[in-house]
Scaffold this motif. Structure first.
Motif, PDB file in Angstrom:
ATOM      1  N   TYR A 238       0.830  -1.208   0.000  1.00 14.44           N
ATOM      2  CA  TYR A 238       0.000   0.000   0.000  1.00 14.44           C
ATOM      3  C   TYR A 238       0.868   1.263   0.000  1.00 14.44           C
ATOM      4  CZ  TYR A 238      -3.762   3.211   1.064  1.00 14.44           C
ATOM      5  OH  TYR A 238      -4.650   4.236   1.007  1.00 14.44           O
ATOM      6  N   ARG A 239       1.911   1.262   0.811  1.00 20.04           N
ATOM      7  CA  ARG A 239       2.810   2.431   0.854  1.00 20.04           C
ATOM      8  C   ARG A 239       3.481   2.647  -0.497  1.00 20.04           C
ATOM      9  NH1 ARG A 239       6.905   2.661   5.280  1.00 20.04           N
ATOM     10  NH2 ARG A 239       6.866   4.844   4.704  1.00 20.04           N
ATOM     11  N   LEU A 240       3.838   1.568  -1.169  1.00 17.12           N
ATOM     12  CA  LEU A 240       4.436   1.671  -2.494  1.00 17.12           C
ATOM     13  C   LEU A 240       3.457   2.309  -3.481  1.00 17.12           C
ATOM     14  CD1 LEU A 240       7.015   0.959  -4.057  1.00 17.12           C
ATOM     15  CD2 LEU A 240       6.022  -1.278  -4.499  1.00 17.12           C
ATOM     16  N   LEU A 241       2.195   1.905  -3.409  1.00 18.75           N
ATOM     17  CA  LEU A 241       1.178   2.495  -4.286  1.00 18.75           C
ATOM     18  C   LEU A 241       0.923   3.960  -3.954  1.00 18.75           C
ATOM     19  CD1 LEU A 241      -1.326  -0.476  -4.553  1.00 18.75           C
ATOM     20  CD2 LEU A 241       0.136   0.449  -6.369  1.00 18.75           C
ATOM     21  N   VAL A 242       0.954   4.306  -2.675  1.00 19.83           N
ATOM     22  CA  VAL A 242       0.783   5.710  -2.281  1.00 19.83           C
ATOM     23  C   VAL A 242       1.934   6.536  -2.830  1.00 19.83           C
ATOM     24  CG1 VAL A 242       0.789   7.295  -0.306  1.00 19.83           C
ATOM     25  CG2 VAL A 242      -0.639   5.239  -0.251  1.00 19.83           C
ATOM     26  N   GLN A 243       3.155   6.015  -2.720  1.00 21.33           N
ATOM     27  CA  GLN A 243       4.322   6.736  -3.245  1.00 21.33           C
ATOM     28  C   GLN A 243       4.271   6.886  -4.759  1.00 21.33           C
ATOM     29  OE1 GLN A 243       7.877   4.855  -1.840  1.00 21.33           O
ATOM     30  NE2 GLN A 243       7.507   5.433   0.284  1.00 21.33           N
ATOM     31  N   ALA A 244       3.668   5.917  -5.445  1.00 22.13           N
ATOM     32  CA  ALA A 244       3.582   5.963  -6.906  1.00 22.13           C
ATOM     33  C   ALA A 244       2.645   7.060  -7.397  1.00 22.13           C
ATOM     34  CB  ALA A 244       3.125   4.605  -7.445  1.00 22.13           C
TER      35      ALA A 244
END
Length: 125
Positions: free
Chosen positions: A22-28
């Motif tokens: 989820y954090r990776l998607l938020v950063q994207a």
């Protein structure tokens, strides 16, 4: 957001690989990332990633879109904002003294990192 919705969202995030995902998607950002790239970055098998995405999708935290042969996933920022608002609505007895900056639309202050570096998700065998 209501109590039951927030419980489902928090439960979905209460696992190390799903939280890293989820954090990776938020950063994207709003564009998100293709499923294949997510699997490669997190070092998890496709079937495991699919199961984790299903949990996040059910919680309303992630949306995806098929683009030809590629499935593009993205964080649902409105849902994230609603969860954060629910968690902080009575912060400091409602005085607003310690309330965070609303939403994710505000750019970070100069020199500050927008997000901390993601820890590598734990590999499961």
């Amino acid at each position: 957001m209501e109590l039951n919705e927030s419980i489902v969202a928090l439960k979905a995030l209460a696992q190390d690989t799903r939280l890293a995902l989820y954090r990776l998607l938020v950063q994207a950002g709003p564009e998100g990332l293709p499923v294949g790239e997510l699997a490669a970055r997190l070092h998890v098998p496709d079937s495991t990633l699919s199961a984790h995405l299903r949990v996040l999708r059910t919680a309303g935290l992630v949306r995806d879109e098929r683009r030809g042969r590629v499935i593009q996933c993205r964080a649902d920022f409105a849902r994230m904002d609603a969860l954060l608002a629910y968690l902080t609505e009575n912060c400091c007895a409602g005085s607003g003294a310690c309330a965070p900056v609303p939403g994710c639309k505000t750019p970070p202050s100069p020199g500050a990192q927008a997000h901390a570096t993601l820890p590598r998700a734990r590999q499961r065998r």
